[in-house]
Every structure is written in C-alpha cells, then in structure tokens.
Design an enzyme around this catalytic site. Structure first.
Site, PDB file in Angstrom:
ATOM      1  N   SER A 146     -58.419 -21.963  31.597  1.00 38.78           N
ATOM      2  CA  SER A 146     -58.257 -23.394  31.715  1.00 38.78           C
ATOM      3  C   SER A 146     -57.180 -23.811  32.730  1.00 38.78           C
ATOM      4  O   SER A 146     -57.046 -25.006  33.027  1.00 38.78           O
ATOM      5  CB  SER A 146     -57.917 -23.992  30.344  1.00 38.78           C
ATOM      6  OG  SER A 146     -56.715 -23.444  29.829  1.00 38.78           O
ATOM      7  N   LYS A 154     -49.055 -26.827  34.766  1.00 39.81           N
ATOM      8  CA  LYS A 154     -50.325 -27.187  34.149  1.00 39.81           C
ATOM      9  C   LYS A 154     -50.164 -28.489  33.377  1.00 39.81           C
ATOM     10  O   LYS A 154     -49.100 -28.772  32.818  1.00 39.81           O
ATOM     11  CB  LYS A 154     -50.745 -26.052  33.204  1.00 39.81           C
ATOM     12  CG  LYS A 154     -52.133 -26.193  32.605  1.00 39.81           C
ATOM     13  CD  LYS A 154     -52.457 -24.955  31.783  1.00 39.81           C
ATOM     14  CE  LYS A 154     -53.878 -25.000  31.248  1.00 39.81           C
ATOM     15  NZ  LYS A 154     -54.225 -23.747  30.545  1.00 39.81           N
ATOM     16  N   SER A 192     -56.541 -17.924  29.965  1.00 41.06           N
ATOM     17  CA  SER A 192     -56.433 -19.120  30.813  1.00 41.06           C
ATOM     18  C   SER A 192     -55.409 -19.033  31.941  1.00 41.06           C
ATOM     19  O   SER A 192     -55.424 -19.874  32.840  1.00 41.06           O
ATOM     20  CB  SER A 192     -56.149 -20.348  29.948  1.00 41.06           C
ATOM     21  OG  SER A 192     -57.289 -20.689  29.203  1.00 41.06           O
TER      22      SER A 192
END
Length: 515
Positions: free
Chosen positions: A164, A89, A188
């Site tokens: 996210s 990420k 997330s």
C-alpha cells in the site's frame, strides 16, 4: 530533462542519502537548497505517476532555513538526519494537515498533533515535505482510491507501483525524495520497493514507533503494521534505522521496543562476524511458482554469493499457505466492520478491484468475503499462529546441521512476489511478503536486475500446485512486464534489523562485484 531543475538540483537529487548527509553537515549544500531541489523533483514526479497527496513545501523550507541557521551559528548539526528531506506515507499525522488515507470519509479531518515518528524524525534533523498516496483501507498491494486516484509505476506506467506504500515507491524511484517512510502489515513497504526497484525494510514489531499515526484495523495487535524506510541505497536504510532506534522512541510510544541501535549486531557478532556466511535460497513458497525473471534473479544472486566465498543452500518452506491463511483470518476477524464503519460517514463504496475496467471482476483475496468471527475463534487462530511460529523457529535452528558453519542459516533469500510489477489490478498474491509479517521476521528488499525479454522468455508449463498457480503462470508475457525492476528479499530473525541490513549490504556488494 523537463528543464525545471538546474544542473545543481539534478546533482543534488541524484545523490545518495549518505553523501547528502555529509554535504549537509559540512554546509557544502544548504538544507534550503536540498529541500528546494527535492520539492521540485517531487512535483515533477507527481505529474508523471500521481504519487502525492499533500505538498507542504513552505513549511519544509521554513524548517530547512532554521536548520541552516543553527548549523551556521553553532557549527553543529541538529541530529543524524540534519537537513534531509523525508517523504511520508499518508498515515503519518502532521499537525494542521489532513490525513485522508484514501478515504473520502476522512477528508477535512485535520491532525491536532504529529505522529510520534514525525516528531522523532524532526528531532533528528529531518525535513518532512510531502506525503504520498495509498489504496483505500491500505489493505491492498496496489495504490488506488476515490480521492486521489491511481499511482502508476515510474518504469512503465501500464504497471502498478505496488501497495500500500505505492505513492512512496513511485516517488522515491523517480528521486523525488531521498528517503521515504512506508508501512508494512503484509508487504506494503516491500512490494512497492520491489516493484519500483528500491531498497526497503520491514522491521520487527515495535522497532519503529507507530503511535499517533492513522491506520486500518486499529486495535488489532496480533500482527501489527510497522513503519519502515524506502530509499535508493542500502546505506539510506541503515541511516534511518540507526537514527530512529537511537532516538529512544520507547519514551514516546509505549509499544516501541526498548532497543538502541546495536553496532555488534550490525557487525554480525552472531553470524561469524560476517565471514563464511551461509544463505538459504527459497526458490518458491510451495504455493505459487515465480515467473522467469524472478527465477533468474535468484540464480544471479546465488552465483554472486558463491563467487564472493559464501555458502548457499536451498530453503525448504514449511506451511507458507497456512501462515498466509492464518494471517488473513486474524485481519478479517474485524476488517469488514472496520471498513464499513469508516466508510459509513459518506457512504463511499469499498473498492473491490484495482482493475482499469470491469472486464475481469474476479475478486482478489484482499477483501474479506464474509463477516467476522467470535473472540474465542480468534484466540484459536492466534494460538495456531503461535504454534507455527515455534515450528518455524525449530525448523530454522535445525539448519545448523547442513550449513557447515556451526550456525543455522544466516539469512533466507527469496522472492518478494512471484512476479515483477504487474499490470494494474493483477497483483493478486502477496504471500511471499505476508508470511514474514505473520512470523515477525525483519526483511529487506534489494534490486537485482530488470525484466529482459531476451533472457526471460516464457517457459513451457511446469507441474502446477493448483489452478491459482496456473493462473499466475499464464499471466506472464515478457513484453507485458517490459522494463520492470526485479528485486529480492533478505529475511532474518525477529528484532535482527541490524544484521539484516549488514547482510543485505554484503549481498548488494557481491552482486555489484559479479557484474
């Protein structure tokens, strides 16, 4: 196929993490070949769903060649993740690369060292090769920002991939990466895993090192974000957690918990060694009633577990609305100032909707509508949360009287969201995941089925908890959610990651056997 990958590369990228590692360790497949295959598939995936923010394949191939050379010379692997490509990420700093995290204001800021987790993964033999898209601020369960744009769902591009860690979810679902690292402060890792049909894990605070990564709300350490794996098999989740825990990350990160991988816990020493388990199903959270496909997945899972000889009871949620409110109050004590200061360098607007157009400008609850609170008021909120955590612990312990095993409920099985992946801008409720961050309970995601209009027709109105629950009911249309994966969540107790992984394996096997 698109024709860019040859037959062997397609075979490599369709292979599970466990088997990949076996073939890499015996040199049947080279790290260079495996990294090349996933790099090609990742780049194809990006053209379909816009999931990547950074592509550093040259670095990855150089690292893979070093690993191949080491294995050839010594006959040994570098570590438990030898040669495995891993996507990250866009928070995990890598020396010499930007970590933009969806902010225009952070373009051009290059890292002078790796995040601790990146170093740990490299020491374990992994090959980082791409980084993935996030929403601006991270604090949103969809993925869109003003730098890289919107990530879409691989199963249906009119739906969101979640957030996210939505870039990670989309990439791994398209098998452009065998294993990705997401982060989770309110869902997330779990929301994108659920929306994209993956396995994922939200570990407890400190189980995976966070030091040296970029983040929103830095310094807020009451309900911290955690890193966790996202992959196409539960075996991949285990491989990641075992490798990271056994690398002694607490020697590099002062907030990492001093706990090696515990094989006894994995073998369910505290849960009757896995015999006659008792699972509790939470049908809804007392705030929002899930859509028909979610209900059907819970029924499928209950039947599969009973067929496998396990006991299933109902879970009564307590104070889930309040836990969600308290969690938001803790974040929002400083988040407006955090977002404002971060964006002030360029004056970029703080994104307030993920809608494709402004036809429905009603604000989602992921942006605070007012400023912060005093330190004293924050302490009162944190004190309330402590008290709720104790109440929830006692509530769980009290279930020993209804399980018939002499133990409390072994794990909770519940929705990861009240819906499958929503149309863009419509994911306005994350409390099915956020409550477990507030309680610090580890939670795994596992796939069950997909939305089927023949089986998941709209149902007549039920009695609604409130107008928001009615709004969620009214957004359901089986055609709108076509092909969306349906996943559930398995929840255990604090720092019980090994047991959560094992029990998810048991549920996964029961579902497979019942098909």
């Amino acid at each position: 196929t698109c024709g860019l990958l040859n037959a062997r590369e397609i075979e490599i990228t369709n292979t599970s993490v466990d088997v990949l590692l076996e073939k890499l360790a015996c040199a049947e497949w080279s790290a260079v070949d495996v990294t090349t295959a996933f790099s090609k598939r990742a780049i194809v995936a990006h053209q379909l769903v816009n999931c990547l923010t950074e592509i550093f394949v040259d670095r990855a191939l150089a690292r893979a060649a070093e690993l191949d050379d080491y294995l050839k010379k010594t006959g040994k692997v570098v570590g438990p993740l030898h040669g495995l490509p891993i996507s990250l990420k866009d928070q995990l700093c890598i020396k010499g690369l930007e970590t933009v995290m969806g902010y225009v204001s952070w373009i051009g800021k290059y890292a002078d060292k790796n995040a601790v987790l990146v170093d740990v993964l490299i020491e374990c033999g992994a090959v980082p090769f791409v980084r993935t898209n996030v929403p601006q601020t991270l604090m949103w369960p969809e993925t869109f920002n003003s730098v890289f744009g919107r990530t879409t769902n691989p199963h249906n591009r009119s739906l969101t991939s979640g957030g996210s860690s939505g870039g990670e979810g989309a990439l791994v679902a398209l098998k452009g990466s065998p294993l990705g690292v997401g982060s989770d402060i309110g869902g997330s890792v779990r929301i994108p895993s659920a929306f994209c049909g993956l396995y994922g894990l939200r570990p407890s605070y400190g189980r995976v090192p966070y030091c040296g990564a970029r983040n929103s709300l830095e310094g807020q350490d009451s309900i911290p974000s955690v890193f966790g794996p996202m992959t196409n098999s539960i075996g991949g989740v285990k491989v990641f957690m075992k490798a990271v825990a056994n690398a002694k990350p607490w020697l590099k990160d002062p907030l990492a918990v001093r706990k090696n991988w515990d094989e006894d816990e994995y073998n369910l020493a505290d849960h009757g060694s896995g015999q006659d388990l008792c699972f509790a199903i939470m049908w809804d959270d007392g705030v929002v009633i899930p859509h028909p496909p979610i209900r059907r997945s819970l029924e499928i899972t209950k039947a599969a577990l009973q067929k496998a000889g396990h006991k299933v009871v109902d879970w009564k949620p307590i104070k889930h609305r309040l836990i969600g409110e308290v969690t938001a109050d803790i974040w929002n004590a400083g988040s407006p100032e955090d977002f404002m200061i971060t964006t002030s360098a360029t004056g970029e607007p703080i994104i307030s909707t993920m809608e494709l157009d402004d036809a429905d400008p009603a604000p989602a609850g992921f942006r605070p509508q007012k400023g912060g609170i005093t330190a004293y008021k924050l302490w009162q909120v944190q004190k309330l949360r402590q008290n709720i955590r104790k109440e929830y612990l006692d509530h769980w312990e009290a279930t020993a009287s209804e399980t018939g095993t002499g133990r409390p409920v072994d794990a909770i099985i519940c929705p990861a969201a009240p819906f499958a992946a929503t149309p863009h801008g419509k994911n306005k409720y994350a409390n099915y995941t956020t409550v477990w961050n507030g309680l610090d309970y580890p939670a795994a995601i596992f796939p069950v089925t997909t939305v089927d209009s023949a089986l998941d027709g709209a149902e007549p109105p039920h009695s609604f908890y409130d107008d928001f629950d009615k709004d969620v009911y009214e957004m359901y249309n089986p055609e709108k959610f076509k092909n969306a994966p349906v996943c559930l969540q398995l929840v255990g107790r604090t720092l019980e990651e090994e047991a959560v992984i094992k029990m998810t394996e048991i549920v996964d096997a029961a579902l497979a056997a019942a098909k």
